[in-house]
Design a protein around this motif. Structure first.
Motif, PDB file in Angstrom:
ATOM      1  N   ASN A 133     -24.937   0.182 -27.109  1.00 47.03           N
ATOM      2  CA  ASN A 133     -25.936  -0.838 -26.851  1.00 47.03           C
ATOM      3  C   ASN A 133     -25.983  -1.239 -25.392  1.00 47.03           C
ATOM      4  N   SER A 135     -26.406  -0.077 -21.393  1.00 41.23           N
ATOM      5  CA  SER A 135     -26.956   1.010 -20.600  1.00 41.23           C
ATOM      6  C   SER A 135     -26.232   1.114 -19.285  1.00 41.23           C
ATOM      7  N   GLU A 235     -31.581   4.176 -25.497  1.00 39.10           N
ATOM      8  CA  GLU A 235     -31.299   2.849 -24.929  1.00 39.10           C
ATOM      9  C   GLU A 235     -32.507   2.284 -24.188  1.00 39.10           C
TER      10      GLU A 235
END
Length: 348
Positions: A133, A135, A235
Protein backbone atom coordinates in the motif's frame (compact mmCIF):
# COMPACT_ATOMS: atom_id res chain seq x y z
CA UNK A 1 -13.24 42.30 -11.69
CA UNK A 2 -14.10 44.90 -9.05
CA UNK A 3 -17.42 44.93 -7.23
CA UNK A 4 -19.05 45.02 -3.83
CA UNK A 5 -18.92 41.84 -1.78
CA UNK A 6 -21.98 39.65 -1.31
CA UNK A 7 -22.60 36.02 -0.51
CA UNK A 8 -21.92 33.76 -3.48
CA UNK A 9 -20.29 36.36 -5.71
CA UNK A 10 -17.20 34.21 -6.37
CA UNK A 11 -19.24 31.17 -7.37
CA UNK A 12 -21.41 33.33 -9.64
CA UNK A 13 -18.27 34.60 -11.35
CA UNK A 14 -16.88 31.08 -11.78
CA UNK A 15 -20.19 29.89 -13.21
CA UNK A 16 -20.29 32.82 -15.65
CA UNK A 17 -16.73 32.22 -16.83
CA UNK A 18 -17.52 28.53 -17.27
CA UNK A 19 -20.58 29.39 -19.36
CA UNK A 20 -18.43 31.79 -21.38
CA UNK A 21 -16.23 28.81 -22.35
CA UNK A 22 -13.03 30.05 -20.74
CA UNK A 23 -10.69 28.13 -18.42
CA UNK A 24 -9.31 29.68 -15.24
CA UNK A 25 -5.79 28.43 -14.56
CA UNK A 26 -4.81 31.03 -11.94
CA UNK A 27 -6.73 33.40 -9.69
CA UNK A 28 -6.17 35.93 -6.90
CA UNK A 29 -9.24 36.94 -4.87
CA UNK A 30 -9.21 39.77 -2.32
CA UNK A 31 -11.81 41.51 -0.15
CA UNK A 32 -11.09 44.78 1.63
CA UNK A 33 -12.35 45.61 5.16
CA UNK A 34 -14.88 47.88 3.44
CA UNK A 35 -16.15 44.78 1.57
CA UNK A 36 -14.82 45.91 -1.79
CA UNK A 37 -13.87 42.98 -4.01
CA UNK A 38 -10.95 42.87 -6.43
CA UNK A 39 -10.67 39.56 -8.28
CA UNK A 40 -8.00 38.72 -10.85
CA UNK A 41 -8.36 35.70 -13.14
CA UNK A 42 -5.83 34.35 -15.60
CA UNK A 43 -7.90 32.89 -18.42
CA UNK A 44 -7.52 30.74 -21.49
CA UNK A 45 -10.25 31.18 -24.10
CA UNK A 46 -11.30 27.77 -25.39
CA UNK A 47 -12.68 29.51 -28.48
CA UNK A 48 -9.29 31.17 -29.07
CA UNK A 49 -10.89 34.57 -29.68
CA UNK A 50 -9.40 36.62 -26.86
CA UNK A 51 -8.22 39.39 -26.87
CA UNK A 52 -10.47 40.26 -29.84
CA UNK A 53 -12.65 43.23 -28.98
CA UNK A 54 -15.98 41.51 -29.60
CA UNK A 55 -14.99 38.61 -27.33
CA UNK A 56 -13.85 40.97 -24.57
CA UNK A 57 -17.18 42.80 -24.70
CA UNK A 58 -19.12 39.51 -24.66
CA UNK A 59 -17.40 38.18 -21.51
CA UNK A 60 -17.40 41.55 -19.76
CA UNK A 61 -21.12 42.01 -20.32
CA UNK A 62 -21.83 38.54 -18.92
CA UNK A 63 -19.74 39.26 -15.82
CA UNK A 64 -21.37 42.63 -15.14
CA UNK A 65 -24.81 41.12 -15.65
CA UNK A 66 -24.29 38.36 -13.09
CA UNK A 67 -22.86 40.82 -10.54
CA UNK A 68 -25.95 43.00 -10.83
CA UNK A 69 -24.15 46.09 -9.55
CA UNK A 70 -24.06 49.36 -11.44
CA UNK A 71 -20.61 50.18 -10.07
CA UNK A 72 -19.10 46.80 -10.99
CA UNK A 73 -16.21 46.88 -13.42
CA UNK A 74 -14.64 44.19 -15.58
CA UNK A 75 -11.56 44.55 -17.75
CA UNK A 76 -9.79 41.92 -19.84
CA UNK A 77 -6.22 42.45 -21.01
CA UNK A 78 -3.42 40.14 -22.23
CA UNK A 79 -1.57 38.56 -19.31
CA UNK A 80 2.06 39.53 -18.67
CA UNK A 81 4.52 37.17 -20.34
CA UNK A 82 6.09 36.10 -17.05
CA UNK A 83 2.72 34.78 -15.80
CA UNK A 84 2.24 32.44 -18.75
CA UNK A 85 5.67 31.34 -19.87
CA UNK A 86 5.38 28.26 -22.12
CA UNK A 87 8.63 26.90 -20.69
CA UNK A 88 7.64 27.18 -17.04
CA UNK A 89 6.00 23.74 -16.87
CA UNK A 90 2.82 24.97 -15.16
CA UNK A 91 -0.85 24.93 -15.99
CA UNK A 92 -0.43 28.49 -17.21
CA UNK A 93 2.30 27.23 -19.51
CA UNK A 94 0.02 24.60 -21.00
CA UNK A 95 -2.57 27.25 -21.76
CA UNK A 96 0.08 29.54 -23.22
CA UNK A 97 1.41 26.77 -25.41
CA UNK A 98 -2.05 26.03 -26.73
CA UNK A 99 -2.68 29.71 -27.35
CA UNK A 100 0.51 29.90 -29.41
CA UNK A 101 -0.51 26.77 -31.37
CA UNK A 102 2.51 24.86 -30.09
CA UNK A 103 2.58 21.05 -29.90
CA UNK A 104 1.01 19.59 -26.78
CA UNK A 105 3.54 19.60 -23.95
CA UNK A 106 2.71 15.98 -23.09
CA UNK A 107 2.98 14.51 -26.59
CA UNK A 108 5.56 12.14 -25.05
CA UNK A 109 4.86 11.62 -21.31
CA UNK A 110 7.92 11.92 -19.12
CA UNK A 111 7.15 9.02 -16.76
CA UNK A 112 6.57 5.80 -18.72
CA UNK A 113 5.74 2.77 -16.64
CA UNK A 114 8.89 0.86 -17.63
CA UNK A 115 11.15 3.64 -16.32
CA UNK A 116 9.20 3.93 -13.08
CA UNK A 117 9.39 0.17 -12.55
CA UNK A 118 13.15 0.20 -13.13
CA UNK A 119 13.58 3.03 -10.62
CA UNK A 120 11.41 1.10 -8.20
CA UNK A 121 13.67 -1.96 -8.37
CA UNK A 122 16.83 0.15 -8.08
CA UNK A 123 15.53 2.01 -5.02
CA UNK A 124 14.23 -1.09 -3.25
CA UNK A 125 17.01 -3.45 -4.29
CA UNK A 126 14.45 -6.14 -5.11
CA UNK A 127 10.82 -6.64 -5.96
CA UNK A 128 8.66 -7.36 -2.96
CA UNK A 129 6.69 -10.17 -4.61
CA UNK A 130 3.39 -8.63 -3.54
CA UNK A 131 1.58 -5.37 -3.95
CA UNK A 132 1.98 -3.05 -0.99
CA UNK A 133 0.00 0.00 0.00
CA UNK A 134 3.03 2.29 0.08
CA UNK A 135 4.53 3.66 -3.09
CA UNK A 136 8.19 4.30 -3.77
CA UNK A 137 7.16 7.38 -5.69
CA UNK A 138 7.36 10.36 -3.38
CA UNK A 139 4.30 12.17 -4.78
CA UNK A 140 2.09 9.16 -4.11
CA UNK A 141 3.65 8.60 -0.71
CA UNK A 142 2.98 12.21 0.23
CA UNK A 143 -0.65 11.96 -0.79
CA UNK A 144 -1.14 8.66 1.02
CA UNK A 145 0.57 9.80 4.21
CA UNK A 146 -1.77 12.78 4.34
CA UNK A 147 -4.82 10.67 3.51
CA UNK A 148 -5.72 9.73 7.05
CA UNK A 149 -6.28 13.25 8.31
CA UNK A 150 -8.79 14.11 10.99
CA UNK A 151 -11.53 14.97 8.52
CA UNK A 152 -11.80 11.69 6.71
CA UNK A 153 -10.06 8.83 4.95
CA UNK A 154 -10.05 7.80 1.29
CA UNK A 155 -12.47 5.28 -0.11
CA UNK A 156 -10.99 1.82 -0.55
CA UNK A 157 -10.78 0.16 -3.94
CA UNK A 158 -9.50 -3.12 -5.32
CA UNK A 159 -7.21 -3.42 -8.33
CA UNK A 160 -6.42 -6.72 -10.08
CA UNK A 161 -4.33 -7.39 -13.18
CA UNK A 162 -5.03 -10.18 -15.64
CA UNK A 163 -2.72 -11.26 -18.46
CA UNK A 164 -4.60 -14.48 -19.24
CA UNK A 165 -7.71 -13.07 -20.91
CA UNK A 166 -5.99 -11.84 -24.10
CA UNK A 167 -2.58 -12.28 -25.67
CA UNK A 168 -2.21 -8.59 -26.54
CA UNK A 169 -3.49 -6.67 -23.52
CA UNK A 170 -3.35 -6.57 -19.74
CA UNK A 171 -6.80 -6.31 -18.21
CA UNK A 172 -6.87 -3.91 -15.24
CA UNK A 173 -10.02 -4.41 -13.16
CA UNK A 174 -10.93 -1.69 -10.66
CA UNK A 175 -13.79 -1.94 -8.18
CA UNK A 176 -14.49 1.25 -6.22
CA UNK A 177 -17.40 3.39 -4.99
CA UNK A 178 -18.78 5.42 -7.88
CA UNK A 179 -18.07 9.15 -7.84
CA UNK A 180 -17.69 12.13 -10.12
CA UNK A 181 -14.38 12.17 -11.99
CA UNK A 182 -13.57 8.49 -11.46
CA UNK A 183 -13.05 7.70 -15.16
CA UNK A 184 -11.04 10.92 -15.56
CA UNK A 185 -8.68 9.87 -12.76
CA UNK A 186 -8.21 6.42 -14.26
CA UNK A 187 -7.51 7.73 -17.76
CA UNK A 188 -5.19 10.45 -16.46
CA UNK A 189 -3.20 7.81 -14.60
CA UNK A 190 -2.87 5.60 -17.69
CA UNK A 191 -1.79 8.59 -19.73
CA UNK A 192 0.76 9.71 -17.14
CA UNK A 193 2.52 6.35 -17.18
CA UNK A 194 2.24 5.95 -20.96
CA UNK A 195 -0.15 3.04 -21.20
CA UNK A 196 -2.54 2.85 -24.14
CA UNK A 197 -6.17 2.01 -23.35
CA UNK A 198 -7.56 -0.04 -26.23
CA UNK A 199 -10.91 -0.93 -24.69
CA UNK A 200 -12.82 -0.07 -21.52
CA UNK A 201 -15.94 -1.33 -19.83
CA UNK A 202 -17.58 0.70 -17.05
CA UNK A 203 -20.52 -0.65 -15.04
CA UNK A 204 -22.19 1.09 -12.10
CA UNK A 205 -24.06 -1.37 -9.89
CA UNK A 206 -27.23 -0.68 -7.93
CA UNK A 207 -25.25 -0.63 -4.68
CA UNK A 208 -23.17 2.33 -5.88
CA UNK A 209 -20.02 0.38 -6.73
CA UNK A 210 -18.32 1.03 -10.05
CA UNK A 211 -16.58 -1.84 -11.83
CA UNK A 212 -14.13 -0.83 -14.56
CA UNK A 213 -12.16 -3.06 -16.91
CA UNK A 214 -9.32 -1.39 -18.82
CA UNK A 215 -7.49 -3.34 -21.50
CA UNK A 216 -4.07 -1.68 -21.70
CA UNK A 217 -0.69 -2.19 -23.27
CA UNK A 218 2.59 -0.31 -23.57
CA UNK A 219 2.63 2.28 -26.36
CA UNK A 220 5.16 0.15 -28.22
CA UNK A 221 2.92 -2.91 -27.80
CA UNK A 222 2.88 -5.76 -25.34
CA UNK A 223 1.31 -6.52 -22.00
CA UNK A 224 2.49 -5.45 -18.55
CA UNK A 225 4.49 -8.55 -17.60
CA UNK A 226 7.20 -7.19 -15.31
CA UNK A 227 6.32 -7.64 -11.64
CA UNK A 228 7.74 -4.27 -10.61
CA UNK A 229 5.71 -2.59 -13.36
CA UNK A 230 2.58 -4.39 -12.19
CA UNK A 231 3.11 -3.19 -8.62
CA UNK A 232 3.75 0.38 -9.80
CA UNK A 233 0.62 0.31 -11.96
CA UNK A 234 -1.52 -1.08 -9.13
CA UNK A 235 -0.36 1.50 -6.61
CA UNK A 236 -0.80 4.44 -8.98
CA UNK A 237 -4.33 3.37 -9.84
CA UNK A 238 -5.21 2.95 -6.15
CA UNK A 239 -3.77 6.37 -5.30
CA UNK A 240 -5.69 8.05 -8.13
CA UNK A 241 -8.97 6.40 -7.16
CA UNK A 242 -8.75 6.64 -3.39
CA UNK A 243 -7.35 10.15 -3.04
CA UNK A 244 -7.89 12.33 -6.14
CA UNK A 245 -7.57 15.53 -4.08
CA UNK A 246 -6.39 16.40 -0.59
CA UNK A 247 -8.57 18.62 1.60
CA UNK A 248 -7.28 20.35 4.72
CA UNK A 249 -9.11 22.81 6.97
CA UNK A 250 -7.57 24.87 9.76
CA UNK A 251 -7.93 28.22 11.53
CA UNK A 252 -5.40 30.93 10.66
CA UNK A 253 -4.53 34.50 11.62
CA UNK A 254 -5.23 34.10 15.33
CA UNK A 255 -8.41 32.13 14.63
CA UNK A 256 -10.04 35.01 12.76
CA UNK A 257 -10.31 33.11 9.47
CA UNK A 258 -10.57 29.47 8.40
CA UNK A 259 -8.27 28.20 5.66
CA UNK A 260 -9.61 25.64 3.19
CA UNK A 261 -6.84 24.13 1.06
CA UNK A 262 -7.48 21.82 -1.88
CA UNK A 263 -4.46 20.13 -3.46
CA UNK A 264 -5.02 18.48 -6.84
CA UNK A 265 -2.65 16.69 -9.18
CA UNK A 266 -1.71 18.02 -12.60
CA UNK A 267 -1.69 15.75 -15.59
CA UNK A 268 1.49 15.08 -17.54
CA UNK A 269 0.80 18.12 -19.73
CA UNK A 270 0.55 20.52 -16.79
CA UNK A 271 -3.23 20.86 -16.88
CA UNK A 272 -5.12 21.07 -13.62
CA UNK A 273 -8.08 19.01 -12.50
CA UNK A 274 -11.30 20.25 -14.17
CA UNK A 275 -13.84 22.34 -12.24
CA UNK A 276 -12.14 22.29 -8.84
CA UNK A 277 -12.59 26.02 -8.21
CA UNK A 278 -16.15 25.90 -9.53
CA UNK A 279 -17.11 22.98 -7.29
CA UNK A 280 -15.41 24.39 -4.18
CA UNK A 281 -17.08 27.80 -4.55
CA UNK A 282 -20.41 26.01 -4.99
CA UNK A 283 -19.80 24.20 -1.69
CA UNK A 284 -18.87 27.44 0.08
CA UNK A 285 -21.95 29.12 -1.33
CA UNK A 286 -24.17 26.27 -0.13
CA UNK A 287 -22.55 26.48 3.31
CA UNK A 288 -23.28 30.20 3.52
CA UNK A 289 -19.61 31.10 3.95
CA UNK A 290 -17.91 34.27 2.76
CA UNK A 291 -14.58 34.18 0.89
CA UNK A 292 -12.27 36.85 2.29
CA UNK A 293 -9.30 35.91 0.11
CA UNK A 294 -8.44 33.11 -2.30
CA UNK A 295 -5.59 31.98 -4.53
CA UNK A 296 -5.47 29.36 -7.25
CA UNK A 297 -2.02 28.56 -8.53
CA UNK A 298 0.46 25.86 -9.46
CA UNK A 299 3.33 25.50 -7.00
CA UNK A 300 6.81 26.42 -8.16
CA UNK A 301 8.67 23.75 -10.10
CA UNK A 302 11.69 24.12 -7.81
CA UNK A 303 9.58 23.46 -4.71
CA UNK A 304 8.04 20.36 -6.25
CA UNK A 305 11.42 19.10 -7.47
CA UNK A 306 12.84 19.44 -3.97
CA UNK A 307 10.02 17.19 -2.73
CA UNK A 308 10.66 14.75 -5.58
CA UNK A 309 7.28 15.08 -7.32
CA UNK A 310 5.43 16.84 -10.08
CA UNK A 311 4.03 20.34 -9.30
CA UNK A 312 0.54 20.35 -7.83
CA UNK A 313 -2.34 22.78 -8.24
CA UNK A 314 -3.34 24.52 -5.01
CA UNK A 315 -6.71 26.11 -4.30
CA UNK A 316 -6.50 28.16 -1.08
CA UNK A 317 -9.55 29.88 0.38
CA UNK A 318 -9.69 32.04 3.51
CA UNK A 319 -13.32 31.99 4.63
CA UNK A 320 -15.51 33.15 7.50
CA UNK A 321 -19.15 33.11 8.45
CA UNK A 322 -21.51 35.94 7.60
CA UNK A 323 -20.99 37.42 11.07
CA UNK A 324 -17.23 37.66 10.44
CA UNK A 325 -16.18 34.75 12.65
CA UNK A 326 -14.23 31.65 11.70
CA UNK A 327 -15.44 28.05 11.86
CA UNK A 328 -14.56 27.64 15.50
CA UNK A 329 -15.88 24.15 16.23
CA UNK A 330 -14.84 20.77 14.95
CA UNK A 331 -18.41 20.04 13.87
CA UNK A 332 -18.47 23.14 11.64
CA UNK A 333 -15.20 22.15 9.97
CA UNK A 334 -16.38 18.59 9.45
CA UNK A 335 -19.60 19.87 7.84
CA UNK A 336 -17.56 22.04 5.47
CA UNK A 337 -15.31 19.09 4.62
CA UNK A 338 -18.31 16.93 3.74
CA UNK A 339 -19.86 19.64 1.57
CA UNK A 340 -16.63 20.23 -0.35
CA UNK A 341 -16.05 16.49 -0.75
CA UNK A 342 -19.60 16.03 -2.02
CA UNK A 343 -19.22 18.81 -4.60
CA UNK A 344 -15.85 17.53 -5.82
CA UNK A 345 -16.72 13.85 -5.96
CA UNK A 346 -20.49 13.64 -5.80
CA UNK A 347 -20.23 11.42 -2.72
CA UNK A 348 -21.32 12.11 0.91
Amino acid sequence: VSSYDRLGVLHDLMHTLWEADVSVFKAHITTSPARDVLDMFWLYDNRRQLPDHHRVLEISDQVRQVLGQSAAQCSITPAPHDSADPDSGTAAAAAAAAQQHLPCKDAVPSSPLATLAKNRVNSNGKVSGKTSNASSNSSLTLMQEDAGDEWGSPDSCSVTLDNATTDAYTCVTIAAPDRKGLVYDLMRTMKDIRLRVAFARVVVRDDGMCETDLFVQHVDGGRVHDQAAQEELTERVKAAVELPVRITIKDVFDDTLTELLIVAQLDSGGRGRPRVTYDVTAALNAAGLCVFMADVYVEAAEEAAAAGRRPQELHRFLVNRDDGTCLSTRAQKRTLYKQVRWQLGGVP
